[in-house]
Design a protein around this motif. Structure first.
Motif, PDB file in Angstrom:
ATOM      1  N   ASP A   1       1.322  -0.920   0.015  1.00 22.55           N
ATOM      2  CA  ASP A   1      -0.520   0.135   0.057  1.00 22.55           C
ATOM      3  C   ASP A   1       0.512   1.490   0.053  1.00 22.55           C
ATOM      4  O   ASP A   1       0.607   1.974   0.704  1.00 22.55           O
TER       5      ASP A   1
ATOM      6  N   GLU B   1      -1.109   4.834  -1.425  1.00 25.92           N
ATOM      7  CA  GLU B   1      -2.407   5.465   0.209  1.00 25.92           C
ATOM      8  C   GLU B   1      -1.307   6.007   0.241  1.00 25.92           C
ATOM      9  O   GLU B   1      -1.982   6.856   2.218  1.00 25.92           O
TER      10      GLU B   1
ATOM     11  N   GLU C   1      -3.669   3.115   6.918  1.00 29.57           N
ATOM     12  CA  GLU C   1      -3.387   4.909   5.330  1.00 29.57           C
ATOM     13  C   GLU C   1      -5.069   4.024   4.051  1.00 29.57           C
ATOM     14  O   GLU C   1      -5.134   4.902   3.744  1.00 29.57           O
ATOM     15  N   VAL C   2      -5.831   3.360   4.753  1.00 29.02           N
ATOM     16  CA  VAL C   2      -7.028   2.877   3.702  1.00 29.02           C
ATOM     17  C   VAL C   2      -8.633   3.940   4.280  1.00 29.02           C
ATOM     18  O   VAL C   2      -9.249   3.909   3.850  1.00 29.02           O
TER      19      VAL C   2
END
Length: 208
Positions: free
Chosen positions: A14, A17, A191-192
């Motif tokens: 990720d 992100e 981060e999402v």
């Protein structure tokens, strides 16, 4: 330090992100694949992804030893999910001979919450914040042991059924967020989510 440069280890996972979250906090955020990029950083994020793949790629890009050395020398570092695995000094259920960067005096069980289909979300009470943190767990690890210098920031109650839970009896709390000095780690994916509190806390660690 007015505007820190914070790197995101950009080998797998990720990356975008985390870069987006950091840039929303007006941080100079860069992807890190090379030692010269690492040398620019005041802090480093190790994202979620696949920990064994990260190790292989870190070796391919000849950055593994540099990252491990910088963390040992005190570089502020934030690991999420697979990043937590990569920061652990000790692993359970890791691949044979699996390496980590180390830096956290913890024992982490890899994929402890189960497979992709066992992914879940939870509202976690955090010692750092007044309000709960919405946490997304995807093939997540948990922490089974912490050393004396590690602060537990959040835990989640789970039952003793399913992968990696054979040693449990009834319901127990499993540690999913910790801090040891300038090293921060969560087993979930902040981060999402639009909540930037954990990234802001890490920026504060870097600039303090």
């Amino acid at each position: 330090m007015s505007t820190p440069t914070i790197g995101v280890l950009a080998l797998q996972g990720d990356v975008r992100e985390h870069l987006d979250a950091l840039r929303r906090l007006d941080v100079d955020a860069i992807g890190v694949r090379r030692v010269e990029e690492l040398d620019r950083c005041h802090g480093l994020v190790i994202p979620g992804g696949e920990s064994t793949t990260m190790v292989k790629l870190a070796r391919v890009f000849d950055v593994f030893d540099a990252v491990r050395g910088r963390i040992a020398a005190g570089l502020p570092t934030f690991g999420t999910c697979a990043g937590m695995i990569m920061l652990a000094d000790r692993l359970r259920d890791g691949a044979v001979g699996q390496e980590t960067f180390g830096g956290l005096d913890v024992t982490v069980r890899r994929n402890a919450f189960g497979r992709q289909v066992d992914s879940f979300e939870a509202e976690l009470d955090f010692t750092l914040f007044d309000d709960p943190v919405h946490a997304v767990f995807i093939r997540a690890p948990w922490i089974e042991q912490v050393g004396p210098s590690v602060d537990v920031l959040a835990s989640v109650p789970i039952d003793g059924e399913g992968p990696g839970r054979q040693e449990m009896q009834g319901t127990a709390d499993r540690i999913v967020a910790v801090q040891q000095g300038s090293v921060l780690a969560t087993s979930f994916h902040p981060e999402v989510d639009d909540d930037l509190r954990l990234h802001r806390h890490f920026v504060d660690i870097v600039t303090s």
